[in-house]
Design a protein around this motif. Structure first.
Motif, PDB file in Angstrom:
ATOM      1  N   SER A 110       0.817  -1.217   0.000  1.00 14.35           N
ATOM      2  CA  SER A 110       0.000   0.000   0.000  1.00 14.35           C
ATOM      3  C   SER A 110       0.847   1.263   0.000  1.00 14.35           C
ATOM      4  N   THR A 111       2.130   1.161   0.357  1.00 11.36           N
ATOM      5  CA  THR A 111       2.997   2.341   0.365  1.00 11.36           C
ATOM      6  C   THR A 111       3.658   2.574  -0.996  1.00 11.36           C
ATOM      7  N   LEU A 112       3.478   1.644  -1.922  1.00  8.12           N
ATOM      8  CA  LEU A 112       4.123   1.742  -3.229  1.00  8.12           C
ATOM      9  C   LEU A 112       3.181   2.324  -4.269  1.00  8.12           C
ATOM     10  N   SER A 113       3.740   3.053  -5.209  1.00  4.47           N
ATOM     11  CA  SER A 113       2.960   3.485  -6.366  1.00  4.47           C
ATOM     12  C   SER A 113       2.898   2.305  -7.344  1.00  4.47           C
ATOM     13  N   GLY A 114       1.994   2.364  -8.282  1.00  4.01           N
ATOM     14  CA  GLY A 114       1.904   1.318  -9.304  1.00  4.01           C
ATOM     15  C   GLY A 114       3.203   1.183 -10.066  1.00  4.01           C
ATOM     16  N   GLN A 115       3.844   2.311 -10.329  1.00  8.99           N
ATOM     17  CA  GLN A 115       5.099   2.293 -11.079  1.00  8.99           C
ATOM     18  C   GLN A 115       6.209   1.628 -10.258  1.00  8.99           C
ATOM     19  N   GLU A 116       6.250   1.902  -8.941  1.00  4.98           N
ATOM     20  CA  GLU A 116       7.253   1.270  -8.093  1.00  4.98           C
ATOM     21  C   GLU A 116       7.026  -0.234  -8.016  1.00  4.98           C
ATOM     22  N   LEU A 117       5.759  -0.638  -7.908  1.00  9.02           N
ATOM     23  CA  LEU A 117       5.435  -2.062  -7.853  1.00  9.02           C
ATOM     24  C   LEU A 117       5.829  -2.751  -9.157  1.00  9.02           C
ATOM     25  N   MET A 118       5.531  -2.122 -10.304  1.00 11.95           N
ATOM     26  CA  MET A 118       5.926  -2.700 -11.597  1.00 11.95           C
ATOM     27  C   MET A 118       7.451  -2.811 -11.686  1.00 11.95           C
ATOM     28  N   GLY A 119       8.159  -1.828 -11.144  1.00 13.95           N
ATOM     29  CA  GLY A 119       9.618  -1.874 -11.145  1.00 13.95           C
ATOM     30  C   GLY A 119      10.142  -3.058 -10.357  1.00 13.95           C
ATOM     31  N   ILE A 120       9.503  -3.343  -9.232  1.00 14.22           N
ATOM     32  CA  ILE A 120       9.917  -4.486  -8.416  1.00 14.22           C
ATOM     33  C   ILE A 120       9.580  -5.793  -9.128  1.00 14.22           C
ATOM     34  N   ILE A 121       8.394  -5.879  -9.721  1.00  8.50           N
ATOM     35  CA  ILE A 121       8.010  -7.090 -10.468  1.00  8.50           C
ATOM     36  C   ILE A 121       8.972  -7.309 -11.642  1.00  8.50           C
ATOM     37  N   ASN A 122       9.387  -6.230 -12.284  1.00  5.89           N
ATOM     38  CA  ASN A 122      10.305  -6.352 -13.424  1.00  5.89           C
ATOM     39  C   ASN A 122      11.693  -6.816 -13.017  1.00  5.89           C
ATOM     40  N   GLN A 123      12.009  -6.784 -11.716  1.00  8.79           N
ATOM     41  CA  GLN A 123      13.297  -7.286 -11.240  1.00  8.79           C
ATOM     42  C   GLN A 123      13.288  -8.808 -11.070  1.00  8.79           C
ATOM     43  N   LEU A 124      12.107  -9.411 -11.171  1.00 15.06           N
ATOM     44  CA  LEU A 124      12.029 -10.869 -11.069  1.00 15.06           C
ATOM     45  C   LEU A 124      12.816 -11.506 -12.205  1.00 15.06           C
ATOM     46  N   PRO A 125      13.447 -12.642 -11.959  1.00 15.47           N
ATOM     47  CA  PRO A 125      14.053 -13.396 -13.070  1.00 15.47           C
ATOM     48  C   PRO A 125      12.983 -13.687 -14.122  1.00 15.47           C
ATOM     49  N   GLU A 126      13.373 -13.772 -15.367  1.00 14.95           N
ATOM     50  CA  GLU A 126      12.424 -13.852 -16.479  1.00 14.95           C
ATOM     51  C   GLU A 126      11.366 -14.947 -16.331  1.00 14.95           C
ATOM     52  N   GLY A 127      11.769 -16.156 -15.996  1.00 20.46           N
ATOM     53  CA  GLY A 127      10.808 -17.252 -15.851  1.00 20.46           C
ATOM     54  C   GLY A 127       9.793 -16.977 -14.759  1.00 20.46           C
ATOM     55  N   TYR A 128      10.265 -16.438 -13.645  1.00 22.98           N
ATOM     56  CA  TYR A 128       9.369 -16.100 -12.540  1.00 22.98           C
ATOM     57  C   TYR A 128       8.369 -15.048 -12.990  1.00 22.98           C
ATOM     58  N   ARG A 129       8.886 -14.003 -13.667  1.00 22.05           N
ATOM     59  CA  ARG A 129       8.037 -12.883 -14.099  1.00 22.05           C
ATOM     60  C   ARG A 129       6.970 -13.343 -15.085  1.00 22.05           C
ATOM     61  N   LEU A 130       7.345 -14.204 -16.011  1.00 17.29           N
ATOM     62  CA  LEU A 130       6.367 -14.703 -16.980  1.00 17.29           C
ATOM     63  C   LEU A 130       5.243 -15.460 -16.288  1.00 17.29           C
ATOM     64  N   VAL A 131       5.602 -16.399 -15.431  1.00 21.38           N
ATOM     65  CA  VAL A 131       4.592 -17.197 -14.732  1.00 21.38           C
ATOM     66  C   VAL A 131       3.747 -16.300 -13.827  1.00 21.38           C
ATOM     67  N   PHE A 132       4.387 -15.390 -13.109  1.00 18.89           N
ATOM     68  CA  PHE A 132       3.668 -14.471 -12.221  1.00 18.89           C
ATOM     69  C   PHE A 132       2.633 -13.667 -13.002  1.00 18.89           C
ATOM     70  N   ASN A 133       3.043 -13.080 -14.117  1.00 17.36           N
ATOM     71  CA  ASN A 133       2.124 -12.284 -14.941  1.00 17.36           C
ATOM     72  C   ASN A 133       0.994 -13.130 -15.514  1.00 17.36           C
ATOM     73  N   LEU A 134       1.334 -14.297 -16.033  1.00 11.62           N
ATOM     74  CA  LEU A 134       0.306 -15.142 -16.634  1.00 11.62           C
ATOM     75  C   LEU A 134      -0.710 -15.619 -15.598  1.00 11.62           C
ATOM     76  N   TYR A 135      -0.239 -15.958 -14.408  1.00  7.03           N
ATOM     77  CA  TYR A 135      -1.119 -16.503 -13.374  1.00  7.03           C
ATOM     78  C   TYR A 135      -1.862 -15.395 -12.617  1.00  7.03           C
ATOM     79  N   ILE A 136      -1.116 -14.442 -12.068  1.00 10.62           N
ATOM     80  CA  ILE A 136      -1.697 -13.409 -11.211  1.00 10.62           C
ATOM     81  C   ILE A 136      -2.407 -12.332 -12.025  1.00 10.62           C
ATOM     82  N   VAL A 137      -1.771 -11.823 -13.049  1.00  6.43           N
ATOM     83  CA  VAL A 137      -2.321 -10.692 -13.794  1.00  6.43           C
ATOM     84  C   VAL A 137      -3.330 -11.143 -14.850  1.00  6.43           C
TER      85      VAL A 137
END
Length: 181
Positions: A110-137
Motif C-alpha cells: 500500500s505504500t508503493l505506487s503502481g510504477q514502483e510495484l511494476m519496477g519491483i516485479i520487473n526485477q524478477l528473473p524472467e521465468g518467474y516474471r512470466l509465470v507471475f504475470n500469466l497466473y496473477i495478472v
C-alpha cells in the motif's frame, strides 16, 4: 466517433483510418501487456509492433466476443513467442536459492505506487516474471501456463511460489530502505 464494431469492420476492409482508430483505442492497454513481459522498453516496443501487425493481419479471424480479450491473447502469445526465441540467449541462473521470507505486519504494497510495484516485479528473473504475470495478472491456470511456456505444470507452480517469495524479499528490502530514509 465510430463504434468498436465499425472500427473492426473498417479494419477488416484494410482501411487505414480505421486501423489508426483501432491503434489509438487499444495501444496504451496493449503496450502495458508488452511491458509486463519484458525487461526493457525496447523489447516491449518490438513485441508491441509485431503483435499489432498480427492483429491487423488476422482480424478476419475475429468472430465476436470480447475484442479486447482477443487482442490481448495475441499480445500475450507474441510476448511468449519472443521469450522462446530469445531464451537460448538469456543467462541461465539458478534462482532455487531464493530464501523464504515472512513478511512483516505492515502493508508494504500500500505504500508503493503502481510504477514502483511494476519496477519491483520487473526485477524478477524472467521465468518467474512470466509465470507471475500469466497466473496473477492474466488469470491463466498452471496447466495453460505450462502449455504456453512448454514447461511442466509443476514447474509453473514452483516458479510462481519462488516469484512470490522473491517479491516478498524485494518488498521487505524496499520497506527497509524507505524506513532508513
Amino acid at each position: 466517433m465510430a463504434t468498436e464494431e465499425e472500427i473492426i469492420a473498417g479494419c477488416k476492409q484494410e482501411k487505414a483510418a480505421f486501423q489508426e482508430k483501432l491503434f489509438q483505442l487499444y495501444s496504451r492497454r496493449m503496450m502495458a501487456v508488452c511491458v509486463r513481459y519484458t525487461k526493457s522498453r525496447f523489447e516491449a516496443e518490438d513485441i508491441f509492433q509485431e503483435a499489432f501487425l498480427k492483429v491487423f493481419k488476422n482480424i478476419n479471424g475475429y468472430h465476436g466476443g470480447s475484442f479486447e480479450g482477443w487482442m490481448r491473447q495475441i499480445f500475450i502469445n507474441t510476448a511468449i513467442n519472443h521469450y522462446h526465441k530469445n531464451k537460448k540467449y538469456q543467462e541461465q541462473l539458478d534462482y532455487s536459492t531464493v530464501e523464504e521470507v515472512v513478511p512483516n505486519d505492515e502493508d508494504i504494497i500500500s505504500t508503493l505506487s503502481g510504477q514502483e510495484l511494476m519496477g519491483i516485479i520487473n526485477q524478477l528473473p524472467e521465468g518467474y516474471r512470466l509465470v507471475f504475470n500469466l497466473y496473477i495478472v492474466e488469470g491463466f491456470n498452471h496447466r495453460e501456463i505450462a502449455d504456453m511456456l512448454q514447461i511442466a505444470e509443476g514447474t509453473s507452480k514452483s516458479q510462481l511460489a519462488k516469484a512470490k517469495s522473491y517479491l516478498k524479499k524485494m518488498l521487505q528490502k524496499h520497506s527497509i530502505s524507505e524506513n532508513a530514509d
